[in-house]
Design an enzyme around this catalytic site. Sequence first.
Site, mmCIF file in Angstrom:
data_model
loop_
_atom_site.group_PDB
_atom_site.id
_atom_site.type_symbol
_atom_site.label_atom_id
_atom_site.label_comp_id
_atom_site.label_asym_id
_atom_site.label_seq_id
_atom_site.Cartn_x
_atom_site.Cartn_y
_atom_site.Cartn_z
ATOM 1 N N ILE A 52 76.570 71.367 14.363
ATOM 2 C CA ILE A 52 76.416 72.300 15.491
ATOM 3 C C ILE A 52 77.533 72.146 16.521
ATOM 4 O O ILE A 52 77.865 73.098 17.222
ATOM 5 C CB ILE A 52 75.019 72.128 16.140
ATOM 6 C CG1 ILE A 52 74.648 73.363 16.967
ATOM 7 C CG2 ILE A 52 74.943 70.867 16.979
ATOM 8 C CD1 ILE A 52 73.196 73.379 17.433
ATOM 9 N N ASN B 108 66.469 63.852 25.302
ATOM 10 C CA ASN B 108 65.228 63.160 25.691
ATOM 11 C C ASN B 108 64.956 63.448 27.167
ATOM 12 O O ASN B 108 65.822 63.958 27.888
ATOM 13 C CB ASN B 108 65.325 61.659 25.401
ATOM 14 C CG ASN B 108 66.543 61.022 26.046
ATOM 15 O OD1 ASN B 108 66.681 61.032 27.269
ATOM 16 N ND2 ASN B 108 67.453 60.495 25.232
ATOM 17 N N VAL C 184 71.843 64.480 17.069
ATOM 18 C CA VAL C 184 72.662 65.602 17.539
ATOM 19 C C VAL C 184 73.099 65.367 18.994
ATOM 20 O O VAL C 184 74.197 65.758 19.395
ATOM 21 C CB VAL C 184 71.918 66.941 17.309
ATOM 22 C CG1 VAL C 184 70.767 67.134 18.247
ATOM 23 C CG2 VAL C 184 72.875 68.104 17.385
ATOM 24 N N ASP C 185 72.265 64.702 19.771
ATOM 25 C CA ASP C 185 72.586 64.369 21.169
ATOM 26 C C ASP C 185 73.856 63.499 21.220
ATOM 27 O O ASP C 185 74.805 63.786 21.978
ATOM 28 C CB ASP C 185 71.380 63.618 21.754
ATOM 29 C CG ASP C 185 71.375 63.537 23.263
ATOM 30 O OD1 ASP C 185 72.340 63.987 23.884
ATOM 31 O OD2 ASP C 185 70.394 63.002 23.814
HETATM 32 N N1 AR6 Z 1 74.610 69.200 13.909
HETATM 33 C C1 AR6 Z 1 73.412 69.755 13.582
HETATM 34 N N2 AR6 Z 1 72.280 69.033 13.413
HETATM 35 C C2 AR6 Z 1 72.368 67.688 13.582
HETATM 36 C C3 AR6 Z 1 73.571 67.035 13.936
HETATM 37 C C4 AR6 Z 1 74.725 67.851 14.103
HETATM 38 N N3 AR6 Z 1 75.912 67.326 14.438
HETATM 39 N N4 AR6 Z 1 73.322 65.698 14.022
HETATM 40 C C5 AR6 Z 1 72.018 65.526 13.725
HETATM 41 N N5 AR6 Z 1 71.433 66.716 13.431
HETATM 42 P P1 AR6 Z 1 67.579 64.343 16.399
HETATM 43 P P2 AR6 Z 1 65.054 64.790 17.892
HETATM 44 C C6 AR6 Z 1 70.035 67.021 13.076
HETATM 45 O O1 AR6 Z 1 67.135 62.969 16.051
HETATM 46 O O2 AR6 Z 1 64.238 64.563 16.690
HETATM 47 C C7 AR6 Z 1 68.197 61.397 20.334
HETATM 48 O O3 AR6 Z 1 68.451 60.047 20.398
HETATM 49 C C8 AR6 Z 1 69.199 65.928 12.510
HETATM 50 O O4 AR6 Z 1 69.477 65.756 11.127
HETATM 51 O O5 AR6 Z 1 68.971 64.536 16.862
HETATM 52 O O6 AR6 Z 1 64.714 65.954 18.793
HETATM 53 C C9 AR6 Z 1 67.874 62.021 21.683
HETATM 54 O O7 AR6 Z 1 68.547 61.393 22.744
HETATM 55 C C10 AR6 Z 1 67.792 66.490 12.728
HETATM 56 O O8 AR6 Z 1 67.466 67.398 11.691
HETATM 57 O O9 AR6 Z 1 66.628 64.983 17.581
HETATM 58 C C11 AR6 Z 1 66.387 61.837 21.799
HETATM 59 O O10 AR6 Z 1 66.045 60.563 22.296
HETATM 60 C C12 AR6 Z 1 67.917 67.290 14.020
HETATM 61 O O11 AR6 Z 1 69.344 67.379 14.265
HETATM 62 C C13 AR6 Z 1 65.916 61.981 20.372
HETATM 63 O O12 AR6 Z 1 67.011 61.605 19.543
HETATM 64 C C14 AR6 Z 1 67.259 66.680 15.222
HETATM 65 O O13 AR6 Z 1 67.298 65.264 15.146
HETATM 66 C C15 AR6 Z 1 65.550 63.398 20.027
HETATM 67 O O14 AR6 Z 1 65.011 63.456 18.735
#
Ligand code: AR6
Length: 182
Positions: A18, A31, A40-41
Amino acid sequence: MVELRLPGGTVRVVQGDITEMAVDAIVNAANAHLAGGGGVDGAIHWRGGPSIMRETRERFPQGCVTGGAVTTAAGELRARYVIHAVGPRWGVDDDAAALLASAWRSALAEAVDHDCASLAFPSLSTGAYGFPVQRAAAIAVGEVADALAASRSGKQIDVSICTFSESDREAYEGALRQLEGG
Ligand code: AR6
Protein backbone atom coordinates in the site's frame (compact mmCIF):
# COMPACT_ATOMS: atom_id res chain seq x y z
CA MET A 1 -9.27 -7.62 -10.79
CA VAL A 2 -12.63 -7.56 -9.05
CA GLU A 3 -14.29 -4.17 -9.16
CA LEU A 4 -17.73 -2.87 -8.29
CA ARG A 5 -19.13 0.38 -9.68
CA LEU A 6 -21.66 2.21 -7.55
CA PRO A 7 -23.38 5.58 -8.00
CA GLY A 8 -20.86 7.31 -5.70
CA GLY A 9 -17.72 5.68 -7.06
CA THR A 10 -15.81 2.43 -7.46
CA VAL A 11 -14.46 -0.19 -5.07
CA ARG A 12 -11.85 -2.72 -6.14
CA VAL A 13 -9.49 -5.24 -4.58
CA VAL A 14 -5.78 -5.19 -5.39
CA GLN A 15 -2.79 -7.01 -3.96
CA GLY A 16 0.50 -5.33 -3.17
CA ASP A 17 2.33 -2.84 -0.97
CA ILE A 18 0.00 0.00 0.00
CA THR A 19 2.92 2.40 0.59
CA GLU A 20 3.56 2.44 -3.17
CA MET A 21 0.05 3.44 -4.17
CA ALA A 22 -0.46 6.73 -6.00
CA VAL A 23 -3.77 7.74 -4.47
CA ASP A 24 -4.92 10.85 -2.60
CA ALA A 25 -4.91 9.03 0.73
CA ILE A 26 -3.76 5.73 2.13
CA VAL A 27 -5.30 4.35 5.30
CA ASN A 28 -3.02 3.16 8.09
CA ALA A 29 -3.91 0.31 10.48
CA ALA A 30 -2.89 2.29 13.57
CA ASN A 31 -3.20 1.69 17.31
CA ALA A 32 -5.13 3.92 19.74
CA HIS A 33 -1.92 5.60 20.93
CA LEU A 34 -0.93 6.38 17.32
CA ALA A 35 2.44 5.21 18.55
CA GLY A 36 3.56 3.38 15.43
CA GLY A 37 4.20 -0.33 15.36
CA GLY A 38 4.79 -3.21 12.97
CA GLY A 39 2.81 -4.39 9.96
CA VAL A 40 1.43 -1.79 7.61
CA ASP A 41 1.88 0.93 10.27
CA GLY A 42 5.62 0.24 10.42
CA ALA A 43 5.87 0.22 6.62
CA ILE A 44 4.02 3.55 6.28
CA HIS A 45 6.21 5.34 8.84
CA TRP A 46 9.37 3.80 7.42
CA ARG A 47 8.60 4.76 3.82
CA GLY A 48 6.92 8.07 4.66
CA GLY A 49 9.67 9.38 6.95
CA PRO A 50 9.58 10.99 10.42
CA SER A 51 7.32 13.94 9.54
CA ILE A 52 4.22 11.72 9.79
CA MET A 53 4.93 10.76 13.41
CA ARG A 54 5.90 14.34 14.23
CA GLU A 55 2.54 15.60 13.01
CA THR A 56 0.60 12.84 14.78
CA ARG A 57 2.33 13.63 18.09
CA GLU A 58 1.74 17.36 17.74
CA ARG A 59 -1.87 17.28 16.61
CA PHE A 60 -3.19 14.13 18.28
CA PRO A 61 -1.22 13.69 21.54
CA GLN A 62 -4.24 11.95 23.08
CA GLY A 63 -4.26 9.33 20.29
CA CYS A 64 -7.47 8.19 18.61
CA VAL A 65 -10.38 6.10 19.88
CA THR A 66 -10.83 2.55 18.62
CA GLY A 67 -13.24 2.76 15.69
CA GLY A 68 -12.07 6.28 14.85
CA ALA A 69 -9.64 7.83 12.35
CA VAL A 70 -7.46 10.95 12.08
CA THR A 71 -5.60 12.40 9.11
CA THR A 72 -2.05 13.69 8.62
CA ALA A 73 0.09 14.60 5.64
CA ALA A 74 1.92 11.70 4.03
CA GLY A 75 5.59 12.76 4.17
CA GLU A 76 7.59 11.15 1.40
CA LEU A 77 4.86 8.78 0.27
CA ARG A 78 3.17 9.24 -3.10
CA ALA A 79 -0.17 9.83 -1.38
CA ARG A 80 -1.12 13.29 -0.07
CA TYR A 81 -2.60 12.07 3.20
CA VAL A 82 -2.36 9.21 5.63
CA ILE A 83 -5.64 8.43 7.37
CA HIS A 84 -4.79 6.64 10.63
CA ALA A 85 -7.70 4.31 11.43
CA VAL A 86 -7.83 2.32 14.66
CA GLY A 87 -9.46 -1.08 14.30
CA PRO A 88 -10.44 -3.35 17.21
CA ARG A 89 -8.30 -6.09 18.76
CA TRP A 90 -10.02 -9.43 18.24
CA GLY A 91 -10.73 -11.18 21.56
CA VAL A 92 -9.90 -8.01 23.52
CA ASP A 93 -12.31 -5.25 22.50
CA ASP A 94 -16.02 -5.85 23.04
CA ASP A 95 -18.20 -5.57 19.97
CA ALA A 96 -15.29 -5.91 17.58
CA ALA A 97 -17.52 -6.15 14.49
CA ALA A 98 -19.20 -2.80 15.23
CA LEU A 99 -15.83 -1.19 15.98
CA LEU A 100 -14.34 -2.48 12.74
CA ALA A 101 -17.30 -1.11 10.76
CA SER A 102 -16.83 2.19 12.57
CA ALA A 103 -13.11 2.32 11.71
CA TRP A 104 -13.88 1.88 7.99
CA ARG A 105 -16.71 4.47 8.17
CA SER A 106 -14.51 6.96 10.04
CA ALA A 107 -11.70 6.60 7.49
CA LEU A 108 -14.13 7.07 4.59
CA ALA A 109 -15.55 10.19 6.27
CA GLU A 110 -12.01 11.59 6.73
CA ALA A 111 -11.33 11.01 3.02
CA VAL A 112 -14.49 12.92 2.07
CA ASP A 113 -13.62 15.75 4.50
CA HIS A 114 -10.20 16.05 2.86
CA ASP A 115 -11.66 16.07 -0.62
CA CYS A 116 -9.97 12.84 -1.66
CA ALA A 117 -11.02 11.36 -4.99
CA SER A 118 -9.04 8.15 -4.44
CA LEU A 119 -7.97 6.19 -1.41
CA ALA A 120 -6.52 2.82 -0.51
CA PHE A 121 -7.23 0.69 2.56
CA PRO A 122 -5.22 -2.17 4.03
CA SER A 123 -7.02 -5.10 5.65
CA LEU A 124 -7.67 -3.31 8.96
CA SER A 125 -7.40 -5.39 12.16
CA THR A 126 -6.66 -8.72 10.46
CA GLY A 127 -2.89 -8.82 11.12
CA ALA A 128 -1.54 -8.24 14.63
CA TYR A 129 -5.09 -7.56 15.88
CA GLY A 130 -6.28 -11.01 14.80
CA PHE A 131 -9.73 -10.26 13.35
CA PRO A 132 -10.78 -13.19 11.10
CA VAL A 133 -10.27 -12.01 7.55
CA GLN A 134 -13.48 -13.43 5.99
CA ARG A 135 -15.62 -11.65 8.55
CA ALA A 136 -13.56 -8.49 8.28
CA ALA A 137 -13.90 -8.51 4.48
CA ALA A 138 -17.71 -8.73 4.59
CA ILE A 139 -17.88 -5.83 7.07
CA ALA A 140 -15.38 -3.74 5.11
CA VAL A 141 -16.96 -4.01 1.66
CA GLY A 142 -20.40 -3.43 3.20
CA GLU A 143 -19.21 -0.17 4.77
CA VAL A 144 -17.54 1.03 1.57
CA ALA A 145 -20.61 0.23 -0.52
CA ASP A 146 -22.90 2.01 1.96
CA ALA A 147 -20.66 5.07 2.01
CA LEU A 148 -20.51 5.24 -1.79
CA ALA A 149 -24.25 4.68 -2.12
CA ALA A 150 -24.98 7.40 0.46
CA SER A 151 -22.59 9.93 -1.07
CA ARG A 152 -24.41 13.21 -1.60
CA SER A 153 -21.46 15.27 -2.79
CA GLY A 154 -21.84 14.31 -6.44
CA LYS A 155 -18.11 13.52 -6.48
CA GLN A 156 -16.89 10.05 -7.37
CA ILE A 157 -14.59 8.25 -4.94
CA ASP A 158 -12.26 5.51 -6.07
CA VAL A 159 -11.59 3.02 -3.25
CA SER A 160 -8.91 0.33 -3.50
CA ILE A 161 -8.64 -2.38 -0.88
CA CYS A 162 -4.97 -3.32 -0.97
CA THR A 163 -4.19 -6.71 0.56
CA PHE A 164 -0.72 -8.06 1.15
CA SER A 165 -1.38 -11.76 0.68
CA GLU A 166 -3.17 -13.71 -2.00
CA SER A 167 -5.49 -15.40 0.48
CA ASP A 168 -6.54 -12.03 1.89
CA ARG A 169 -7.15 -10.75 -1.64
CA GLU A 170 -9.40 -13.75 -2.28
CA ALA A 171 -11.35 -13.06 0.92
CA TYR A 172 -12.09 -9.46 -0.10
CA GLU A 173 -12.83 -10.46 -3.70
CA GLY A 174 -15.31 -13.02 -2.39
CA ALA A 175 -17.01 -10.43 -0.21
CA LEU A 176 -17.21 -8.00 -3.12
CA ARG A 177 -18.71 -10.64 -5.43
CA GLN A 178 -21.24 -11.54 -2.78
CA LEU A 179 -22.27 -7.91 -2.50
CA GLU A 180 -22.54 -7.65 -6.28
CA GLY A 181 -24.66 -10.80 -6.44
CA GLY A 182 -26.97 -9.87 -3.58
N1 AR6 B 1 0.82 -3.05 2.32
C1 AR6 B 1 -0.42 -3.61 2.44
N2 AR6 B 1 -0.78 -4.42 3.46
C2 AR6 B 1 0.16 -4.67 4.41
C3 AR6 B 1 1.46 -4.12 4.37
C4 AR6 B 1 1.78 -3.27 3.27
N3 AR6 B 1 2.98 -2.70 3.15
N4 AR6 B 1 2.15 -4.57 5.46
C5 AR6 B 1 1.31 -5.37 6.15
N5 AR6 B 1 0.11 -5.47 5.51
P1 AR6 B 1 -1.46 -5.11 10.68
P2 AR6 B 1 -3.76 -4.62 12.48
C6 AR6 B 1 -1.11 -6.21 5.89
O1 AR6 B 1 -0.86 -6.02 11.68
O2 AR6 B 1 -4.13 -6.05 12.49
C7 AR6 B 1 0.62 -2.41 14.27
O3 AR6 B 1 1.69 -2.69 15.09
C8 AR6 B 1 -0.97 -7.36 6.81
O4 AR6 B 1 -0.53 -8.52 6.10
O5 AR6 B 1 -0.58 -4.12 10.01
O6 AR6 B 1 -4.86 -3.59 12.31
C9 AR6 B 1 -0.14 -1.16 14.68
O7 AR6 B 1 0.69 -0.18 15.26
C10 AR6 B 1 -2.41 -7.53 7.30
O8 AR6 B 1 -3.16 -8.26 6.35
O9 AR6 B 1 -2.69 -4.24 11.34
C11 AR6 B 1 -1.15 -1.68 15.68
O10 AR6 B 1 -0.60 -1.78 16.97
C12 AR6 B 1 -2.95 -6.10 7.32
O11 AR6 B 1 -1.96 -5.32 6.60
C13 AR6 B 1 -1.48 -3.05 15.14
O12 AR6 B 1 -0.34 -3.47 14.39
C14 AR6 B 1 -3.14 -5.50 8.68
O13 AR6 B 1 -2.17 -6.01 9.59
C15 AR6 B 1 -2.65 -3.03 14.20
O14 AR6 B 1 -2.99 -4.34 13.82
